[in-house]
Enzyme design. Structure first.
Site, short mmCIF file in Angstrom:
data_model
loop_
_atom_site.label_atom_id
_atom_site.label_comp_id
_atom_site.label_asym_id
_atom_site.label_seq_id
_atom_site.Cartn_x
_atom_site.Cartn_y
_atom_site.Cartn_z
N LYS A 1 6.12 15.70 11.34
CA LYS A 1 5.82 15.47 12.77
C LYS A 1 7.04 14.89 13.48
CE LYS A 1 2.21 13.19 15.60
NZ LYS A 1 0.98 12.36 15.53
N SER B 1 -3.07 14.24 17.76
CA SER B 1 -1.78 14.60 18.30
C SER B 1 -0.87 15.33 17.33
CB SER B 1 -1.06 13.34 18.79
OG SER B 1 -0.82 12.46 17.69
N SER C 1 -5.38 11.35 14.70
CA SER C 1 -4.39 12.41 14.91
C SER C 1 -4.00 13.23 13.69
CB SER C 1 -3.12 11.82 15.52
OG SER C 1 -3.32 11.63 16.89
N1 GLN Z 1 -6.35 10.75 20.47
C1 GLN Z 1 -6.06 9.39 20.14
C2 GLN Z 1 -5.12 8.81 21.16
O1 GLN Z 1 -4.74 9.51 22.02
C3 GLN Z 1 -5.48 9.28 18.77
C4 GLN Z 1 -4.07 9.68 18.72
C5 GLN Z 1 -3.43 9.40 17.40
O2 GLN Z 1 -4.11 9.21 16.39
N2 GLN Z 1 -2.12 9.33 17.43
O3 GLN Z 1 -4.76 7.68 21.13
#
Ligand code: GLN
Length: 482
Positions: free
Chosen positions: A74, A149, A173
């Protein structure tokens, strides 16, 4: 080669049946062919050289658990000599001078980092649509999101670009994109995998986690990346001992379904959960139900903790040290313009809400209250684990949604994390297992089931996954055309 597991490929490299260079080339060719999915934001310029090195090490008789395995990482995890953009304009031009600890361990174990994966800007999102590099498409239905994400990392594995990848999970995410794309995604216990070299979003919640197409590959990867790291103060002393389970391991296993997670799911999600529970029962597990009423406050508490932490962590991106700088008449103007033009809307929104929630007069009402809820949720989980070895929920109440469906409604996007954020608040390990499909508008969309274990019992999750796999209760990969 693209459809073969990392474990099998490593064995073939080790026995000189295939070269690391050939694997790297094959992976780069897949990346090229799948460009339309926009899963990859950059290719590692040092990949070929890394493969060469692995070749020499294998030839010299070194035993490498990940010999020649191509890995996607990532774009918020640092890899020497590659750009780290975090999906943001503000980091344009930044090239990392060092490896994250997880990456260093992969390379040490013989892996080749071939590419960096697309993501929501600074890991804030659930759809991989907010990246400055554009949205990543779901290979099962390109009109739909891959989740987020870590959407690019999930798609890299689902579309067979690399057999495994790394993502990061702050509130879901890794697990949610794994569910949306039909692969495994593991969020380790907080502190199990070093965060050194992971660009911080919300430090008390962030964990690096692997995507894979088999339980064996998950075990392989975790045995390499987990373990204590003196460079991360929150890193735990818990040497990894991951093994693939067999159906035997399910006999007598006490499985608790979280009552609150049974509401509001689509019929396909409900069906996949039922099929999984039947498989567990069939193998001798006992399945019960447990209510964790505080979970209804999880999303509110999560965002009131994640945003303040983000507002603090992201203060370093002011154009002075990293990435892009917009000049101004003085320092204040330069910083203001840099942040105004460098950060996207969602990141700006979160920095403002986070700053507000921490400001004097509001701190007690928001941040400190959220911390109390966090403690309550953690205690509830501890109680539930007195009666159950693992807890189960859907990973998401619905399969992949359409691109654009939630972009204009931040609260709807936040609500997509309903099944995952509480686990980060409690610091627990959780694994999304690809458990079936739901057909929507003629497309088969993957559905995930989430298993949650007590802290430091990450190994149990991989065991359960291996057992379910042996029972034929796991449905990985096979996106049409990929
Ligand atoms: N969707 C969640 C957020 O926007 C989790 C994102 C993540 O785990 N990085 O914070």
């Amino acid at each position: 080669m693209a459809f073969t597991s990392a474990a099998e490929l490593a064995r073939r490299v080790q026995s000189r049946d295939v070269s690391p260079q050939a694997l790297t080339e094959a992976s780069l060719a897949r990346i090229q062919a799948a460009q339309a999915l926009n899963a990859i934001v950059s290719v590692n310029p040092n990949a070929a050289a890394q493969a060469q090195k692995v070749h020499a090490r294998v030839a010299a008789g070194e035993a490498l658990p990940l010999a020649g395995i191509p890995v996607t990482v990532k774009d918020n995890i640092n890899v020497t000599g590659t750009a780290t953009t975090c999906g943001s304009r503000i980091l344009a031009g930044y090239v990392s001078p060092y490896d994250a600890t997880a990456v260093r361990r992969l390379v040490q174990a013989g892996a080749v980092i071939v590419a960096k994966a697309n993501m929501d800007e600074f890991a804030m999102g659930s759809s991989t649509e907010s990246s400055t590099h554009g949205a990543t498409l779901n290979p099962w239905d390109t009109a739909r999101v891959p989740g987020g994400s870590s959407g690019g990392s999930a798609v890299a594995v689902a579309a067979n670009l690399t057999p495994v990848s790394l993502g990061s999970d702050t509130g879901g995410s890794v697990r949610q994109p794994a569910a949306f794309t039909g692969v495994y995604g593991l969020k380790p216990t907080y502190g199990r995998v070093s965060r050194y070299g992971l660009v911080a979003y919300a430090s008390s919640l962030d964990q690096i986690g692997p995507f894979a197409r088999s339980a064996e590959d998950l075990a392989l990867l975790m045995n390499v990346i987990a373990g204590h790291d003196p460079q991360d103060a929150t890193s735990l002393h818990a040497p990894p001992a991951f093994q693939v389970g067999t159906p035997e391991d399910l006999r007598g296993l006490r499985v608790g379904v979280i009552t609150e997670s049974l509401e509001g799911n689509t019929s396909g999600v409900h069906a996949a959960l039922s099929v999984t529970l039947d498989a567990l029962r069939g193998a001798g597990a006992t399945v019960g139900e447990v209510s964790l009423p505080e979970l209804r406050y999880a999303i509110a508490a999560y965002y009131l903790i994640a945003m303040p932490e983000a507002s603090s962590n992201l203060a370093r991106f002011d154009g002075m040290v990293y990435g892009r700088r917009v000049s101004g008449h003085d320092v204040t103007e330069a910083m203001t313009l840099t942040r105004e033009q460098g950060f996207g809307r969602e990141v700006q929104r979160r920095i403002m809400i986070g700053t507000y929630a921490l400001s004097s007069g509001y701190y007690d009402a928001y941040y400190s209250k959220a911390m109390k809820v966090r403690r309550l949720i953690a205690e509830r989980f501890t109680q539930a684990f007195r009666d159950f070895d693992v807890l189960v929920t859907p990973t998401s109440p619905f399969p992949a949604f359409r691109r654009g469906e939630k972009t204009s409604d931040p609260l709807a996007m936040y609500a997509a994390d309903v099944d995952t954020v509480a686990i980060n608040l409690a610091g627990l390990p959780a694994l999304s297992v690809p458990a079936g499909f739901e057909t929507v508008d003629g497309a088969a969309l993957p559905v995930g089931v989430q298993f949650i274990a007590p802290a430091l019992h990450d190994e149990l999750l991989v065991k359960v996954a291996g057992a379910l796999e042996a029972l034929g209760a796991v449905q990985v990969g096979g996106a049409p055309g990929y």
